[in-house]
Design an enzyme around this catalytic site. Sequence first.
Site, PDB file in Angstrom:
ATOM      1  CG  LEU A  17      32.826  35.099  10.624  1.00 58.06           C
ATOM      2  CD1 LEU A  17      33.803  36.275  10.701  1.00 58.06           C
ATOM      3  CD2 LEU A  17      32.308  34.926   9.197  1.00 58.06           C
ATOM      4  N   GLY A  19      36.872  29.877  12.559  1.00 58.08           N
ATOM      5  CA  GLY A  19      37.921  30.416  13.428  1.00 58.08           C
ATOM      6  C   GLY A  19      37.403  31.260  14.575  1.00 58.08           C
ATOM      7  CE  LYS A  22      31.433  27.539  13.497  1.00 55.29           C
ATOM      8  NZ  LYS A  22      32.589  28.335  13.002  1.00 55.29           N
ATOM      9  CB  SER A  90      24.314  27.857  10.820  1.00 56.21           C
ATOM     10  OG  SER A  90      24.883  28.094  12.078  1.00 56.21           O
TER      11      SER A  90
HETATM   12  N1  LIG Z   1      33.773  27.814   1.456  1.00 52.61           N
HETATM   13  C1  LIG Z   1      33.820  27.568   2.771  1.00 52.61           C
HETATM   14  N2  LIG Z   1      33.231  28.417   3.651  1.00 52.61           N
HETATM   15  C2  LIG Z   1      33.282  28.160   4.970  1.00 52.61           C
HETATM   16  N3  LIG Z   1      33.899  27.076   5.536  1.00 52.61           N
HETATM   17  C3  LIG Z   1      34.501  26.204   4.689  1.00 52.61           C
HETATM   18  C4  LIG Z   1      34.487  26.408   3.288  1.00 52.61           C
HETATM   19  N4  LIG Z   1      35.155  25.370   2.711  1.00 52.61           N
HETATM   20  C5  LIG Z   1      35.557  24.563   3.694  1.00 52.61           C
HETATM   21  N5  LIG Z   1      35.173  25.054   4.894  1.00 52.61           N
HETATM   22  C6  LIG Z   1      35.378  24.329   6.167  1.00 52.61           C
HETATM   23  O1  LIG Z   1      34.091  23.827   6.499  1.00 52.61           O
HETATM   24  C7  LIG Z   1      33.733  24.172   7.823  1.00 52.61           C
HETATM   25  C8  LIG Z   1      32.335  24.812   7.868  1.00 52.61           C
HETATM   26  O2  LIG Z   1      31.373  23.844   7.722  1.00 52.61           O
HETATM   27  P1  LIG Z   1      29.904  24.118   8.237  1.00 52.61           P
HETATM   28  O3  LIG Z   1      29.173  22.855   8.001  1.00 52.61           O
HETATM   29  O4  LIG Z   1      29.943  24.641   9.628  1.00 52.61           O
HETATM   30  O5  LIG Z   1      29.394  25.270   7.252  1.00 52.61           O
HETATM   31  S1  LIG Z   1      27.889  25.738   6.949  1.00 52.61           S
HETATM   32  O6  LIG Z   1      27.169  25.832   8.229  1.00 52.61           O
HETATM   33  O7  LIG Z   1      27.252  24.742   6.074  1.00 52.61           O
HETATM   34  O8  LIG Z   1      28.019  27.042   6.264  1.00 52.61           O
HETATM   35  C9  LIG Z   1      34.720  25.210   8.298  1.00 52.61           C
HETATM   36  O9  LIG Z   1      35.023  24.783   9.603  1.00 52.61           O
HETATM   37  P2  LIG Z   1      35.112  25.766  10.864  1.00 52.61           P
HETATM   38  O10 LIG Z   1      36.412  26.463  10.673  1.00 52.61           O
HETATM   39  O11 LIG Z   1      35.115  24.835  12.038  1.00 52.61           O
HETATM   40  O12 LIG Z   1      33.934  26.701  10.878  1.00 52.61           O
HETATM   41  C10 LIG Z   1      35.887  25.102   7.344  1.00 52.61           C
HETATM   42  O13 LIG Z   1      36.890  24.292   7.924  1.00 52.61           O
HETATM   43  N1  LIG Z   2      38.135  33.046  23.744  1.00 49.30           N
HETATM   44  C1  LIG Z   2      38.328  32.111  22.815  1.00 49.30           C
HETATM   45  N2  LIG Z   2      37.334  31.222  22.545  1.00 49.30           N
HETATM   46  C2  LIG Z   2      37.491  30.274  21.584  1.00 49.30           C
HETATM   47  N3  LIG Z   2      38.609  30.117  20.829  1.00 49.30           N
HETATM   48  C3  LIG Z   2      39.624  30.977  21.050  1.00 49.30           C
HETATM   49  C4  LIG Z   2      39.522  32.003  22.034  1.00 49.30           C
HETATM   50  N4  LIG Z   2      40.673  32.713  22.041  1.00 49.30           N
HETATM   51  C5  LIG Z   2      41.461  32.139  21.098  1.00 49.30           C
HETATM   52  N5  LIG Z   2      40.848  31.090  20.499  1.00 49.30           N
HETATM   53  C6  LIG Z   2      41.437  30.244  19.444  1.00 49.30           C
HETATM   54  O1  LIG Z   2      40.734  30.486  18.224  1.00 49.30           O
HETATM   55  C7  LIG Z   2      40.701  29.291  17.452  1.00 49.30           C
HETATM   56  C8  LIG Z   2      39.245  28.935  17.157  1.00 49.30           C
HETATM   57  O2  LIG Z   2      39.209  27.793  16.321  1.00 49.30           O
HETATM   58  P1  LIG Z   2      37.947  26.846  16.269  1.00 49.30           P
HETATM   59  O3  LIG Z   2      37.477  26.544  17.651  1.00 49.30           O
HETATM   60  O4  LIG Z   2      38.301  25.685  15.385  1.00 49.30           O
HETATM   61  O5  LIG Z   2      36.869  27.795  15.576  1.00 49.30           O
HETATM   62  P2  LIG Z   2      35.638  27.417  14.641  1.00 49.30           P
HETATM   63  O6  LIG Z   2      35.139  26.057  15.075  1.00 49.30           O
HETATM   64  O7  LIG Z   2      34.638  28.509  14.868  1.00 49.30           O
HETATM   65  O8  LIG Z   2      36.171  27.393  13.237  1.00 49.30           O
HETATM   66  C9  LIG Z   2      41.403  28.200  18.248  1.00 49.30           C
HETATM   67  O9  LIG Z   2      42.735  28.103  17.799  1.00 49.30           O
HETATM   68  C10 LIG Z   2      41.334  28.749  19.690  1.00 49.30           C
HETATM   69  O10 LIG Z   2      42.399  28.288  20.479  1.00 49.30           O
END
Ligand SMILES: Nc1ncnc2c1ncn2[C@@H]1O[C@H](COP(=O)(O)OS(=O)(=O)O)[C@@H](OP(=O)(O)O)[C@H]1O
Ligand SMILES: Nc1ncnc2c1ncn2[C@@H]1O[C@H](COP(=O)(O)OP(=O)(O)O)[C@@H](O)[C@H]1O
Length: 184
Positions: A17, A19, A22, A90
């Site tokens: 997910l 947050g 990744k 993904s």
């Molecule tokens: N509708 C919706 N759903 C999920 N995420 C959203 C959406 N719109 C924008 N974002 C932002 O886009 C990042 C996810 O992109 P990805 O290329 O990893 O998504 S996917 O694999 O094609 O589903 C995701 O980043 P991460 O938070 O790093 O996962 C979000 O910042």
């Molecule tokens: N054990 C942990 N591993 C990874 N991130 C963590 C962990 N504990 C807290 N966090 C926090 O969670 C957030 C994850 O954000 P991010 O790495 O951008 O996630 P994603 O790429 O999946 O959206 C960051 O603010 C990070 O500091």
Amino acid sequence: MSLPLNAGPRVLWLTGLSGAGKTTLSEALARGLRARGEAVAVLDGDALRRGLCADLGFSPEARAENIRRAAEVARLMADAGLRVIVALISPYRHERALARGLFRPGEFAEVHVHAPLAVVEARDPKGLYARARRGEIPQFTGIDAPYEAPEQPELRIDTADCTVDEAVDRMLVLCQPAAGADAA
Ligand SMILES: Nc1ncnc2c1ncn2[C@@H]1O[C@H](COP(=O)(O)OS(=O)(=O)O)[C@@H](OP(=O)(O)O)[C@H]1O
Ligand SMILES: Nc1ncnc2c1ncn2[C@@H]1O[C@H](COP(=O)(O)OP(=O)(O)O)[C@@H](O)[C@H]1O
């Protein structure tokens, strides 16, 4: 230096997910692998969507194409001798299986970066969950779009339950030669 043939998976595919952690874990893992002298590439969803995939949205079809492109780039980079870390939500098992299918057995490792929805919503590092709950971002994964958790990932990391260093250590173990003994 090119990755030795028996150095474990060439591609670590981090799925989870928004947050879940990744990006944080892929950057920390890349630092750890580079400290070993490896050449490492990171393909992060946010970065790909700023360039190669800037034409794609978040419909199921657009996400499938996003994942397909990332997998093909990962294949090319792995062929060039890099260790590749992919960090994409993904959300679909089928597309992840297609990505895996580009690689020989042992070359591809799926890492489920997990945290409960309540935890990722509380983290909300980019404020996206709050916006999605207000209806400002349609088809947001975990809110009104699905996330199909891996059934048999090579590794599952619960980031609500371990530190970044602990998570990286587990992934580094996966990248030891013994873990890739069946890699061609
Ligand atoms: N509708 C919706 N759903 C999920 N995420 C959203 C959406 N719109 C924008 N974002 C932002 O886009 C990042 C996810 O992109 P990805 O290329 O990893 O998504 S996917 O694999 O094609 O589903 C995701 O980043 P991460 O938070 O790093 O996962 C979000 O910042
Ligand atoms: N054990 C942990 N591993 C990874 N991130 C963590 C962990 N504990 C807290 N966090 C926090 O969670 C957030 C994850 O954000 P991010 O790495 O951008 O996630 P994603 O790429 O999946 O959206 C960051 O603010 C990070 O500091």
